[in-house]
Design a protein around this motif. Sequence first.
Motif, PDB file in Angstrom:
ATOM      1  N   GLN B 206       0.831  -1.199   0.000  1.00  0.00           N
ATOM      2  CA  GLN B 206       0.000   0.000   0.000  1.00  0.00           C
ATOM      3  C   GLN B 206       0.873   1.261   0.000  1.00  0.00           C
ATOM      4  O   GLN B 206       0.583   2.226  -0.707  1.00  0.00           O
ATOM      5  N   GLU B 208       3.843   1.511  -1.200  1.00  0.00           N
ATOM      6  CA  GLU B 208       4.434   1.622  -2.531  1.00  0.00           C
ATOM      7  C   GLU B 208       3.439   2.291  -3.497  1.00  0.00           C
ATOM      8  O   GLU B 208       3.788   3.207  -4.231  1.00  0.00           O
ATOM      9  N   ILE B 209       2.199   1.806  -3.429  1.00  0.00           N
ATOM     10  CA  ILE B 209       1.170   2.368  -4.304  1.00  0.00           C
ATOM     11  C   ILE B 209       0.988   3.855  -4.010  1.00  0.00           C
ATOM     12  O   ILE B 209       0.917   4.683  -4.926  1.00  0.00           O
ATOM     13  N   MET B 210       0.942   4.183  -2.708  1.00  0.00           N
ATOM     14  CA  MET B 210       0.764   5.586  -2.339  1.00  0.00           C
ATOM     15  C   MET B 210       1.895   6.432  -2.891  1.00  0.00           C
ATOM     16  O   MET B 210       1.681   7.553  -3.358  1.00  0.00           O
TER      17      MET B 210
END
Lengths: 228, 304
Positions: B206, B208-210
């Motif tokens: 999460q 990383e995605i952010m």
Amino acid sequence: MIRFVDATKVYSNGVVGLRNATVKIEKGEFVFIIGPSGSGKSTFLKLIMHEEVPTDGEVYVNGYSVHDMPRSEVPYLRRSLGVVFQDFRLLPNKTAYDNVAFAMQIVEATSREIRRQVPLALGLVGLSKKAKAYPNQLSGGEQQRVVLARALVNNPAVLIADEPTGNLDPKTSWEIMNLLEEINQRGTTVIVATHEKSIVDAMKKRVITLDRGDIKSDEQKGIYFNED
Amino acid sequence: MKIRTLKLLVKEGANNVVKNKLMSFASTMTVVVTLFFLGIILLIAVNITSNIEAMKRELRLTVFLKIDVSPFHREEFVNFIEEKKEAGIITDYVIISKEQMYEDMKQILEDEVFLKGLTVDNMAESFEIKLANPDDSDELIKQISEFRGVNSENGIGYGKDELNKLEAILKVFNYIVMAVLAVLMVISVFLISNTIRLTVFARRRQIEIMKYIGALDSFIRWPFIIEGLLIGFIGAVLSFIFTSLAYSWIQNVMNVILTNLNLATLSILEFSPVALQIFVIYSIFGVIIGGIGSFLSVRKHLNV
């Protein structure tokens, strides 16, 4: 829009990701980045996103000097980019709607903007009816559409897709590629790294071919280079 | 940071606590235990201090006049004591006359043999003086010893030294307590930072995605910090409840023991007057422990 000037990336283990790359991608272009595994496709995209910085040379993206930029500015560079991955990278505990909304919350959009933009983005990728579904209730193609919606919802100038169809069957792959083309026609620059020969050959877009870190060719309306 | 963002981050942080039930429980418990010890030790110290203070208040300064004091010198001293009483330094005093002293001696010595040759005239008049503030005693003793009518060589007595010894012991006790608490706190901080590390690890995708979407560092960090602060605060509240229960039990037991030992002059403080202070101290310490723990972890493991 995006400019590589003699950009080189050598990883700490000595592997050359990209060597003396000089290339320019204008606003509104649709570009394929192709090449075998280890040719430097990922490095190319990572340099654009500031996931890596060039060890030599310069990289300019949307007005940011990626090769020489303070950490604090990186999020703003990334907000000007939409990113799509082969493995989707959705938040499993959020619905399709919330996954897209999350991208807007991060940039501190108002809840009114979120309520307006998220349905539009989901509509654009044809997923209005699945807004309340969780990622594990969606097919691969549908998940990739959610990712596209998430990448687009903040209206990025550039959309980067790293093997977007790598995990999809041919029919679904084409649906996604058609969506990317549609997005491109609305004015967004689209950069796609891919292995899919049939897609590259059929779409007749600009093709940058990489091989072991070198730009081997850069052709308008190119085709997937023949390995023979 | 905008209010709606803050709301979102607090919600994320609270969700983390609920989602990682086991780890949250473990680190909350370490906070509970640390603060519980802090509280009990603090209450012991407060009780000892308050009892010493009470004993000090009960202390009386005894001043003997010279046996052959002249009426003028006696008058001089009495005026001085009256003056000090009016100034509020002395709360009260009693004069023990020669006659009274002779009667007391008779009682103490019992045997006529020792009393042989002793008359009322061999006795010295004395004053028992109660001070408003025991800390004034040194200054007052110095002034009193300068009076010509006072037997300044061995006629001035004050039991303060014994109490001072007790206070010195208390001080050492306090230092040991502080050292133990410091160790406990380091352990708590370490455990919380480990909990947060696991949350960071569990949510690395999460995060990383952010990062790809363009979240600011603060946006990524705050939920974890809030998670730590919440764990610290919840630990503080629980610990406060346990402390109040344990203390009332200890209070009952101690009161029984003190009564049986005929030490009823010693008293165990009630919890309610210090409850608010204890709660505030707990909350502050809990939040500090939680905040530092998560901050360390986020700084070390959240490479954004």
